[in-house]
Design a protein around this motif. Structure first.
Motif, mmCIF file in Angstrom:
data_model
loop_
_atom_site.group_PDB
_atom_site.id
_atom_site.type_symbol
_atom_site.label_atom_id
_atom_site.label_comp_id
_atom_site.label_asym_id
_atom_site.label_seq_id
_atom_site.Cartn_x
_atom_site.Cartn_y
_atom_site.Cartn_z
ATOM 1 N N PHE A 31 35.280 35.147 39.031
ATOM 2 C CA PHE A 31 36.385 35.149 40.248
ATOM 3 C C PHE A 31 35.962 36.498 40.941
ATOM 4 N N THR A 32 35.629 36.382 42.285
ATOM 5 C CA THR A 32 35.491 37.608 42.760
ATOM 6 C C THR A 32 36.305 37.345 44.073
ATOM 7 N N ALA A 33 36.624 38.669 44.624
ATOM 8 C CA ALA A 33 37.431 38.807 45.724
ATOM 9 C C ALA A 33 37.568 40.221 46.234
ATOM 10 N N PRO A 34 37.937 40.252 47.566
ATOM 11 C CA PRO A 34 37.825 41.695 48.560
ATOM 12 C C PRO A 34 39.184 42.279 48.063
ATOM 13 N N LYS A 35 39.089 43.739 48.086
ATOM 14 C CA LYS A 35 40.368 44.494 47.785
ATOM 15 C C LYS A 35 41.582 43.776 48.650
ATOM 16 N N ALA A 36 41.356 43.521 50.018
ATOM 17 C CA ALA A 36 42.441 42.937 50.682
ATOM 18 C C ALA A 36 43.262 41.831 50.172
ATOM 19 N N MET A 37 42.418 40.832 49.545
ATOM 20 C CA MET A 37 42.993 39.575 49.197
ATOM 21 C C MET A 37 43.833 39.972 47.728
ATOM 22 N N LEU A 38 43.305 40.813 46.933
ATOM 23 C CA LEU A 38 43.890 41.287 45.719
ATOM 24 C C LEU A 38 45.286 42.069 45.919
ATOM 25 N N THR A 39 45.263 42.854 47.094
ATOM 26 C CA THR A 39 46.360 43.657 47.543
ATOM 27 C C THR A 39 47.319 42.786 47.967
ATOM 28 N N VAL A 40 47.068 41.663 48.763
ATOM 29 C CA VAL A 40 48.315 40.631 49.005
ATOM 30 C C VAL A 40 48.770 39.731 47.727
ATOM 31 N N LEU A 41 47.671 39.344 46.984
ATOM 32 C CA LEU A 41 48.082 38.861 45.638
ATOM 33 C C LEU A 41 49.090 39.702 44.924
ATOM 34 N N LEU A 42 48.930 41.063 44.778
ATOM 35 C CA LEU A 42 49.856 41.983 44.050
ATOM 36 C C LEU A 42 51.021 42.052 44.847
ATOM 37 N N LYS A 58 52.523 39.493 46.648
ATOM 38 C CA LYS A 58 53.403 38.516 46.513
ATOM 39 C C LYS A 58 53.831 38.455 45.058
ATOM 40 N N MET A 59 53.133 39.407 43.942
ATOM 41 C CA MET A 59 53.495 39.295 42.337
ATOM 42 C C MET A 59 54.534 40.448 42.410
ATOM 43 N N GLN A 60 54.988 41.105 43.662
ATOM 44 C CA GLN A 60 55.836 42.251 43.556
ATOM 45 C C GLN A 60 55.411 43.284 42.959
ATOM 46 N N GLU A 61 54.251 43.737 42.993
ATOM 47 C CA GLU A 61 53.749 44.764 42.178
ATOM 48 C C GLU A 61 53.519 45.851 43.202
ATOM 49 N N ASN A 62 53.473 47.143 42.939
ATOM 50 C CA ASN A 62 53.554 48.233 44.062
ATOM 51 C C ASN A 62 52.316 49.260 43.735
ATOM 52 N N ASP A 63 51.736 49.015 42.644
ATOM 53 C CA ASP A 63 50.551 49.734 42.254
ATOM 54 C C ASP A 63 49.355 49.202 42.651
ATOM 55 N N PHE A 64 48.691 49.785 43.552
ATOM 56 C CA PHE A 64 47.366 49.118 44.086
ATOM 57 C C PHE A 64 46.301 49.924 43.973
ATOM 58 N N SER A 65 46.339 50.451 42.801
ATOM 59 C CA SER A 65 45.151 51.414 42.169
ATOM 60 C C SER A 65 43.958 50.654 41.817
ATOM 61 N N HIS A 66 42.654 51.198 41.762
ATOM 62 C CA HIS A 66 41.639 50.761 41.402
ATOM 63 C C HIS A 66 41.800 49.827 40.059
ATOM 64 N N GLU A 67 42.306 50.689 39.160
ATOM 65 C CA GLU A 67 42.604 50.100 37.831
ATOM 66 C C GLU A 67 43.440 48.715 37.873
ATOM 67 N N THR A 68 44.403 48.820 38.511
ATOM 68 C CA THR A 68 45.203 47.401 38.625
ATOM 69 C C THR A 68 44.385 46.511 39.301
ATOM 70 N N MET A 69 43.489 46.818 40.343
ATOM 71 C CA MET A 69 42.840 45.524 40.926
ATOM 72 C C MET A 69 42.027 45.308 39.956
ATOM 73 N N ARG A 70 41.167 45.983 39.130
ATOM 74 C CA ARG A 70 40.188 45.763 38.175
ATOM 75 C C ARG A 70 41.137 44.722 37.203
ATOM 76 N N ASP A 71 42.232 45.106 36.712
ATOM 77 C CA ASP A 71 42.930 44.380 35.847
ATOM 78 C C ASP A 71 43.437 42.775 36.269
ATOM 79 N N LEU A 72 43.727 43.051 37.704
ATOM 80 C CA LEU A 72 44.157 41.737 38.200
ATOM 81 C C LEU A 72 43.112 40.531 38.314
#
Length: 107
Positions: free
Chosen positions: A59-70, A72-86
């Protein structure tokens, strides 16, 4: 080679994940055989599939898509580590759909 039922089961499992996680339906394009290297965005998760069939689900995604997904999941941590975890979580969540699809079709 994937059979139609295998692909359908995988697509249904994947779209279900996004409907639940993003609270909106995912759109699926037409499947096609890829030539050359696959597209890779800023974040990519890869899970190995083994059993009656072997391969990987990625699964590959741009940062913008992952930010929107986060969001929608009501997550407010948009750090590199959170993106990698997601992205790893998405790959890990959708990979059982592929395993189930190939196991059911080859049983």
């Amino acid at each position: 080679m994937l059979y139609e039922q295998e692909l359908k089961t995988f697509v249904e499992g994947t779209t279900n994940f996004f409907e639940v996680a993003a609270q909106q339906p995912a759109s699926i394009g037409s499947p096609y055989l890829m030539e050359g290297s696959p597209a890779v965005h800023e974040y990519t998760g890869v899970i190995k599939i083994s059993g009656k069939r072997e391969g990987v689900v990625y699964f590959t995604a741009p940062k913008a898509m992952l930010t929107v997904l986060l969001m929608k999941m009501q997550e407010n941590d948009f750090s590199h580590e959170t993106m990698r975890d997601l992205v790893g979580e998405v790959a890990n969540t959708i990979s059982p759909a592929m395993h189930a699809a190939t196991s059911a079709a080859t049983s």
